[in-house]
Design a protein around this motif. Structure first.
Motif, PDB file in Angstrom:
ATOM      1  N   HIS A  99      68.512  28.495 118.209  1.00  0.00           N
ATOM      2  CA  HIS A  99      69.579  27.529 117.936  1.00  0.00           C
ATOM      3  C   HIS A  99      70.051  26.806 119.189  1.00  0.00           C
ATOM      4  O   HIS A  99      71.204  26.377 119.278  1.00  0.00           O
ATOM      5  CB  HIS A  99      70.734  28.209 117.211  1.00  0.00           C
ATOM      6  N   ILE A 100      69.148  26.660 120.149  1.00  0.00           N
ATOM      7  CA  ILE A 100      69.421  25.786 121.288  1.00  0.00           C
ATOM      8  C   ILE A 100      68.904  24.396 120.936  1.00  0.00           C
ATOM      9  O   ILE A 100      67.731  24.230 120.602  1.00  0.00           O
ATOM     10  CB  ILE A 100      68.732  26.283 122.574  1.00  0.00           C
ATOM     11  N   LYS A 101      69.773  23.409 121.002  1.00  0.00           N
ATOM     12  CA  LYS A 101      69.371  22.027 120.734  1.00  0.00           C
ATOM     13  C   LYS A 101      68.990  21.336 122.045  1.00  0.00           C
ATOM     14  O   LYS A 101      69.538  21.649 123.100  1.00  0.00           O
ATOM     15  CB  LYS A 101      70.520  21.255 120.075  1.00  0.00           C
ATOM     16  N   VAL A 102      68.062  20.407 121.964  1.00  0.00           N
ATOM     17  CA  VAL A 102      67.661  19.612 123.123  1.00  0.00           C
ATOM     18  C   VAL A 102      68.089  18.162 122.872  1.00  0.00           C
ATOM     19  O   VAL A 102      67.628  17.529 121.929  1.00  0.00           O
ATOM     20  CB  VAL A 102      66.138  19.687 123.362  1.00  0.00           C
ATOM     21  N   LEU A 103      68.977  17.661 123.722  1.00  0.00           N
ATOM     22  CA  LEU A 103      69.464  16.290 123.597  1.00  0.00           C
ATOM     23  C   LEU A 103      68.987  15.462 124.780  1.00  0.00           C
ATOM     24  O   LEU A 103      68.803  15.980 125.893  1.00  0.00           O
ATOM     25  CB  LEU A 103      70.996  16.264 123.554  1.00  0.00           C
ATOM     26  N   ASP A 104      68.792  14.188 124.553  1.00  0.00           N
ATOM     27  CA  ASP A 104      68.332  13.283 125.606  1.00  0.00           C
ATOM     28  C   ASP A 104      69.390  13.199 126.706  1.00  0.00           C
ATOM     29  O   ASP A 104      70.526  12.804 126.451  1.00  0.00           O
ATOM     30  CB  ASP A 104      68.075  11.896 125.016  1.00  0.00           C
ATOM     31  N   GLY A 105      69.014  13.611 127.900  1.00  0.00           N
ATOM     32  CA  GLY A 105      69.965  13.596 129.007  1.00  0.00           C
ATOM     33  C   GLY A 105      69.751  14.778 129.933  1.00  0.00           C
ATOM     34  O   GLY A 105      68.700  15.424 129.911  1.00  0.00           O
ATOM     35  N   LYS A 106      70.764  15.061 130.745  1.00  0.00           N
ATOM     36  CA  LYS A 106      70.661  16.110 131.761  1.00  0.00           C
ATOM     37  C   LYS A 106      71.341  17.401 131.337  1.00  0.00           C
ATOM     38  O   LYS A 106      72.393  17.390 130.694  1.00  0.00           O
ATOM     39  CB  LYS A 106      71.280  15.625 133.077  1.00  0.00           C
ATOM     40  N   GLY A 139      69.425  19.585 128.159  1.00  0.00           N
ATOM     41  CA  GLY A 139      68.895  18.244 128.249  1.00  0.00           C
ATOM     42  C   GLY A 139      67.374  18.211 128.219  1.00  0.00           C
ATOM     43  O   GLY A 139      66.709  19.249 128.136  1.00  0.00           O
ATOM     44  N   THR A 140      66.829  17.015 128.317  1.00  0.00           N
ATOM     45  CA  THR A 140      65.379  16.818 128.276  1.00  0.00           C
ATOM     46  C   THR A 140      64.751  16.915 129.665  1.00  0.00           C
ATOM     47  O   THR A 140      63.559  16.677 129.827  1.00  0.00           O
ATOM     48  CB  THR A 140      65.059  15.438 127.672  1.00  0.00           C
ATOM     49  N   ASP A 141      65.542  17.295 130.669  1.00  0.00           N
ATOM     50  CA  ASP A 141      65.031  17.408 132.032  1.00  0.00           C
ATOM     51  C   ASP A 141      64.355  18.769 132.267  1.00  0.00           C
ATOM     52  O   ASP A 141      64.298  19.614 131.371  1.00  0.00           O
ATOM     53  CB  ASP A 141      66.172  17.207 133.046  1.00  0.00           C
ATOM     54  N   TYR A 142      63.840  18.959 133.482  1.00  0.00           N
ATOM     55  CA  TYR A 142      63.183  20.218 133.847  1.00  0.00           C
ATOM     56  C   TYR A 142      64.135  21.400 133.693  1.00  0.00           C
ATOM     57  O   TYR A 142      63.734  22.483 133.230  1.00  0.00           O
ATOM     58  CB  TYR A 142      62.668  20.158 135.293  1.00  0.00           C
ATOM     59  N   PHE A 143      65.400  21.206 134.059  1.00  0.00           N
ATOM     60  CA  PHE A 143      66.375  22.293 133.987  1.00  0.00           C
ATOM     61  C   PHE A 143      66.553  22.804 132.551  1.00  0.00           C
ATOM     62  O   PHE A 143      66.768  23.988 132.323  1.00  0.00           O
ATOM     63  CB  PHE A 143      67.733  21.845 134.538  1.00  0.00           C
ATOM     64  N   GLY A 144      66.465  21.892 131.579  1.00  0.00           N
ATOM     65  CA  GLY A 144      66.594  22.290 130.182  1.00  0.00           C
ATOM     66  C   GLY A 144      65.456  23.191 129.751  1.00  0.00           C
ATOM     67  O   GLY A 144      65.663  24.229 129.111  1.00  0.00           O
ATOM     68  N   LYS A 145      64.259  22.801 130.105  1.00  0.00           N
ATOM     69  CA  LYS A 145      63.073  23.618 129.800  1.00  0.00           C
ATOM     70  C   LYS A 145      63.161  24.963 130.507  1.00  0.00           C
ATOM     71  O   LYS A 145      62.877  26.014 129.922  1.00  0.00           O
ATOM     72  CB  LYS A 145      61.814  22.866 130.237  1.00  0.00           C
ATOM     73  N   PHE A 146      63.582  24.930 131.765  1.00  0.00           N
ATOM     74  CA  PHE A 146      63.740  26.148 132.565  1.00  0.00           C
ATOM     75  C   PHE A 146      64.763  27.093 131.934  1.00  0.00           C
ATOM     76  O   PHE A 146      64.562  28.307 131.879  1.00  0.00           O
ATOM     77  CB  PHE A 146      64.165  25.770 133.985  1.00  0.00           C
ATOM     78  N   MET A 147      65.872  26.521 131.436  1.00  0.00           N
ATOM     79  CA  MET A 147      66.925  27.322 130.807  1.00  0.00           C
ATOM     80  C   MET A 147      66.386  28.045 129.573  1.00  0.00           C
ATOM     81  O   MET A 147      66.555  29.269 129.432  1.00  0.00           O
ATOM     82  CB  MET A 147      68.108  26.430 130.423  1.00  0.00           C
ATOM     83  N   ILE A 148      65.754  27.313 128.670  1.00  0.00           N
ATOM     84  CA  ILE A 148      65.249  27.920 127.439  1.00  0.00           C
ATOM     85  C   ILE A 148      64.200  28.985 127.742  1.00  0.00           C
ATOM     86  O   ILE A 148      64.241  30.094 127.181  1.00  0.00           O
ATOM     87  CB  ILE A 148      64.663  26.849 126.498  1.00  0.00           C
ATOM     88  N   GLU A 149      63.277  28.672 128.640  1.00  0.00           N
ATOM     89  CA  GLU A 149      62.221  29.640 128.980  1.00  0.00           C
ATOM     90  C   GLU A 149      62.802  30.891 129.609  1.00  0.00           C
ATOM     91  O   GLU A 149      62.380  32.017 129.299  1.00  0.00           O
ATOM     92  CB  GLU A 149      61.210  28.996 129.934  1.00  0.00           C
ATOM     93  N   SER A 150      63.794  30.722 130.471  1.00  0.00           N
ATOM     94  CA  SER A 150      64.401  31.861 131.160  1.00  0.00           C
ATOM     95  C   SER A 150      65.133  32.782 130.185  1.00  0.00           C
ATOM     96  O   SER A 150      65.010  34.011 130.265  1.00  0.00           O
ATOM     97  CB  SER A 150      65.372  31.372 132.243  1.00  0.00           C
TER      98      SER A 150
END
Length: 265
Positions: free
Chosen positions: A72-79, A51-62
């Motif tokens: 190939h990780i997509k970011v969609l509006d939401g949690k 999602g577009t939340d902090y957790f999404g950014k944290f997931m990709i960075e981790s």
């Protein structure tokens, strides 16, 4: 010269939120496998959605920090998906699951082309890609699938004809019951059926014989990711050309490392 092993993990990811400590850990079965493959010096990618939340950014960075291909990780509006976790006596108890944008995850044809550029594709029952596995299998790419401990019959029916390595978790059934179950699963398509059994070890069946292996004694801090570690080790062994027993041993060693710390990785 060692083979350059490439494993594609696809499907669910989620933040493991430990309610009793407030800690967060990135996870999800395919994500975990991808990270453990890197830990064993293989190459891996993860295909999914956050999602577009902090957790999404944290997931990709981790995931990226572990060296996994996140292109190939997509970011969609939401949690981003979240699983609530509690640890008691070294055992993790899963609570509420918030699916978030995972409910909208779908593979594109370009995703499938990317997945098929790897040696093997691994997913599981929460990955929502069982209906697409035939497209991967048709291109001659091996498929591994984690059916966990409570496989849905619809998912079994959809996935098994296109799965090469089928993984299950069952620490309740005796050997005779497992033999019957594994023979049934093998008859539906997989080349090898593997069942992890907790403290009882693991068992594999290739259509000709059953192979059993016990566990290695180790300190258990948190069991999160232990099964995924086993799968990653087993699949690395397969792609390295090892025997079934050697693949199982590689799975046990990988699992033992993960049991020794909090979180999946």
């Amino acid at each position: 010269m060692e083979k350059n092993i490439r494993i594609a993990a696809v499907g669910d990811n989620c933040i493991d939120f430990y309610d009793n400590t407030g800690e967060i850990f990135p996870g999800g079965n395919p994500v975990n496998v991808a990270v453990y493959v890197k830990r064993m010096n293989g190459n891996s990618s993860y295909t999914g959605v956050v999602g577009t939340d902090y957790f999404g950014k944290f997931m990709i960075e981790s995931i990226s920090k572990k060296g996994v291909d996140t292109s190939h990780i997509k970011v969609l509006d939401g949690k981003t998906a979240v699983t609530h976790v509690e640890v008691k006596n070294g055992d993790r108890i899963l609570g509420d699951y918030e699916e978030g944008v995972m409910k909208d995850f779908k593979l594109t044809e370009e995703d499938i082309e990317f997945l098929c550029s790897h040696d093997l594709v691994v997913t599981g029952i929460w990955g929502m890609v069982e209906s697409e596995l035939h497209k991967i299998k048709d291109r001659g790419v091996a498929v591994a699938f984690d059916f966990a401990d409570n496989p849905d019959q619809k998912i079994l029916d959809k996935a098994l004809p296109y799965v090469d390595y089928a993984f299950f978790s069952n620490d309740n059934s005796n050997d005779e019951e497992l033999h019957k179950f594994m023979k049934y699963i093998k008859s539906k398509g997989p080349s090898i059926v593997v069942v992890t059994r907790g403290e009882k070890g693991s068992m594999a069946y290739n259509g000709n014989e059953f192979t059993k292996l016990g566990i290695t004694e180790c300190e258990v801090i948190d069991s999160m990711g232990a099964g995924d570690s086993y799968i990653a080790g087993f699949l690395m062994g397969v792609l390295e050309g090892k025997s079934i027993a050697e693949c199982m041993e590689k799975g046990v060693l990988s699992s033992g490392i993960t049991l020794g710390y909090y979180g999946a990785w």
